[in-house]
Enzyme design. Structure first.
Site, PDB file in Angstrom:
ATOM      1  N   HIS A  26      17.022  11.268  18.735  1.00  0.00           N
ATOM      2  CA  HIS A  26      15.800  11.829  18.067  1.00  0.00           C
ATOM      3  C   HIS A  26      15.720  11.290  16.679  1.00  0.00           C
ATOM      4  CE1 HIS A  26      12.730  14.757  16.872  1.00  0.00           C
ATOM      5  NE2 HIS A  26      13.511  15.959  17.099  1.00  0.00           N
ATOM      6  N   CYS A  48      18.190  21.430  13.358  1.00  0.00           N
ATOM      7  CA  CYS A  48      17.026  20.568  13.281  1.00  0.00           C
ATOM      8  C   CYS A  48      15.733  21.715  13.767  1.00  0.00           C
ATOM      9  CB  CYS A  48      17.081  19.621  14.659  1.00  0.00           C
ATOM     10  SG  CYS A  48      17.576  20.378  15.993  1.00  0.00           S
ATOM     11  N   ARG A 106       7.036  11.833  22.771  1.00  0.00           N
ATOM     12  CA  ARG A 106       8.266  12.585  23.075  1.00  0.00           C
ATOM     13  C   ARG A 106       8.392  12.898  24.514  1.00  0.00           C
ATOM     14  NH1 ARG A 106       9.665  18.615  20.634  1.00  0.00           N
ATOM     15  NH2 ARG A 106      10.625  17.317  19.265  1.00  0.00           N
ATOM     16  N   GLN A 153      14.216  12.905  13.278  1.00  0.00           N
ATOM     17  CA  GLN A 153      14.878  14.237  12.812  1.00  0.00           C
ATOM     18  C   GLN A 153      15.744  13.719  11.995  1.00  0.00           C
ATOM     19  OE1 GLN A 153      14.367  17.623  13.710  1.00  0.00           O
ATOM     20  NE2 GLN A 153      15.750  17.720  12.270  1.00  0.00           N
ATOM     21  N   ASP A 171      22.810  22.815  16.733  1.00  0.00           N
ATOM     22  CA  ASP A 171      21.570  22.585  17.490  1.00  0.00           C
ATOM     23  C   ASP A 171      21.694  23.442  18.686  1.00  0.00           C
ATOM     24  OD1 ASP A 171      19.232  21.893  18.487  1.00  0.00           O
ATOM     25  OD2 ASP A 171      19.938  19.925  19.236  1.00  0.00           O
ATOM     26  N   ARG A 202      10.751  16.537   7.407  1.00  0.00           N
ATOM     27  CA  ARG A 202      10.196  15.687   8.671  1.00  0.00           C
ATOM     28  C   ARG A 202       8.889  14.923   8.151  1.00  0.00           C
ATOM     29  NH1 ARG A 202      11.378  17.061  13.836  1.00  0.00           N
ATOM     30  NH2 ARG A 202      10.165  15.567  14.203  1.00  0.00           N
TER      31      ARG A 202
HETATM   32  N1  NVA Z   1      18.270  19.193  21.268  1.00  0.00           N
HETATM   33  C1  NVA Z   1      17.267  19.861  21.212  1.00  0.00           C
HETATM   34  C2  NVA Z   1      16.440  19.453  20.071  1.00  0.00           C
HETATM   35  C3  NVA Z   1      15.127  20.232  19.761  1.00  0.00           C
HETATM   36  C4  NVA Z   1      14.443  19.409  18.644  1.00  0.00           C
HETATM   37  C5  NVA Z   1      16.463  19.525  22.458  1.00  0.00           C
HETATM   38  O1  NVA Z   1      16.184  18.542  22.903  1.00  0.00           O
HETATM   39  O2  NVA Z   1      15.856  20.539  23.085  1.00  0.00           O
HETATM   40  N1   CP Z   2      13.069  19.561  15.493  1.00  0.00           N
HETATM   41  C1   CP Z   2      12.176  19.464  16.214  1.00  0.00           C
HETATM   42  O1   CP Z   2      11.754  18.207  16.863  1.00  0.00           O
HETATM   43  O2   CP Z   2      11.227  20.510  16.334  1.00  0.00           O
HETATM   44  P1   CP Z   2       9.995  20.706  17.467  1.00  0.00           P
HETATM   45  O3   CP Z   2      10.623  20.621  19.065  1.00  0.00           O
HETATM   46  O4   CP Z   2       9.411  21.888  17.121  1.00  0.00           O
HETATM   47  O5   CP Z   2       9.267  19.503  17.299  1.00  0.00           O
END
Ligand code: NVA
Ligand code: CP
Length: 313
Positions: free
Chosen positions: A136, A272, A109, A139, A232, A300
């Site tokens: 992502h 998500c 990540r 997801q 989101d 997931r």
């Molecule tokens: N768009 C959000 C998704 C989190 C799973 C982020 O990048 O923070």
């Molecule tokens: N949806 C998702 O990726 O959640 P986290 O940021 O908790 O991993």
């Protein structure tokens, strides 16, 4: 011909074909049913190791990958980027070349998507995107699998994403939905349109799959005929400095009961997660009968087990 994805990376849904996507969903279904029946999967990747690199916080991705790897018989290593030598200037390339001597797969990540590309270019082992600023994909695989479970099909449905059209979820949805022939509308304020290159790519897929890609400004107009409404956070990880401006810009883009009443009666709502209740989604919707967000979060685990089982040697 049987699908063989061993050794491949998964950085974006652009990396896989529709046939491969369907194979992942088929395996997901089997793994999910078997898990429910108490059947163990620890023979599938017995003895393998997975490095999980995190530059940003996570609840779902970390836990679902860690538990999923364990259930497949793997040893998962949680690696905070802050604690790796990466944080002191070791290159991504060198990190990749070292990790591949120890482990059988890397899930990462990161902020910049290019870092994933660099990891992948420097390691022979599969690299899986656990979220970047651009995409992502794990997801969206879980999201589409959830829609398939709830609606029995994907092709021809109308997906409407309401919120930040330029974030990783919106971008991955554009790619994922058009790959399976779902119509996708991104309802977003001016200034938050998705990346033009990703829209072009999605439109190319949409032409082949006979579906449509639309960018809309009015969320109320956009959700008419929606089978799925997706939202989101307004402030993604990394966008915190713009939080106040974003909350103002997205104020009309809340998924609430009023917005839902414009959609089809059997519309389902995806998020998500994590959600900022009271901002992009209300408690009433999140906890209401149209919401499938916790099934989505559960999926997931199942979908990523399938992805790991298919990629890791
Ligand atoms: N768009 C959000 C998704 C989190 C799973 C982020 O990048 O923070
Ligand atoms: N949806 C998702 O990726 O959640 P986290 O940021 O908790 O991993």
């Amino acid at each position: 011909m049987a699908v063989n994805m061993k050794g491949r990376d998964f950085l974006s849904i652009m990396d896989i074909t529709l046939e491969e996507m369907e194979a992942i969903f088929d395996l997901t279904r089997r793994l999910k049913q078997e898990r429910l029946a108490g059947i163990r999967h620890d023979h599938i990747l017995a003895g393998r190791k997975l490095a999980m690199i995190f530059e940003k916080p996570s609840t779902r991705t970390r836990v679902s990958f860690e538990v999923g790897a364990y259930e497949l018989g793997m040893y998962p290593l949680y690696l905070s980027a802050r604690d790796l030598q990466l944080g002191r200037g070791e290159t991504i390339g060198d990190t990749a070349r070292v990790l591949e001597r120890y482990v059988d797969g890397i899930m990462a990540r990161v902020f910049e998507h290019e870092k994933l590309v660099e990891l992948a270019n420097n390691a022979e082992i599969p690299v899986i995107n656990g979220l970047s600023d651009t995409f992502h994909p794990c997801q969206i695989m879980a999201d589409l699998y959830t829609v398939l479970e709830k609606k029995g099909r994907l092709t021809g449905l109308n997906m409407v994403f309401v919120g930040d059209g330029a974030n990783n979820i919106a971008h991955s949805l554009l790619v994922g939905c058009t790959k399976v022939g779902m119509n996708i509308t991104i309802a977003t304020p001016e200034g938050y349109d998705p990346d033009a290159k990703i829209v072009e790519y999605a439109k190319g897929q949409a032409a082949r799959m006979h579906c449509e890609v639309k960018i809309a400004r009015d969320p109320y107009e956009a959700v008419k005929d929606a089978d799925v409404i997706y939202t989101d956070v307004w402030v993604s990880m990394g966008d915190e400095a713009e939080a106040e401006k974003r909350k103002r810009d997205f104020a009309n883009y809340q998924v609430n009961t009023k917005l839902l009443s414009e959609a089809k009666e059997d519309v389902i709502v995806l998020h998500c997660l994590p959600a900022h209740r009271g901002e992009e989604i209300t408690d009433e919707v999140m906890d209401g009968p149209h919401s499938v967000v916790f099934d989505e979060a559960e999926n997931r685990l199942h979908v990523q087990k399938a992805i790991m089982a298919m990629l890791i040697r």
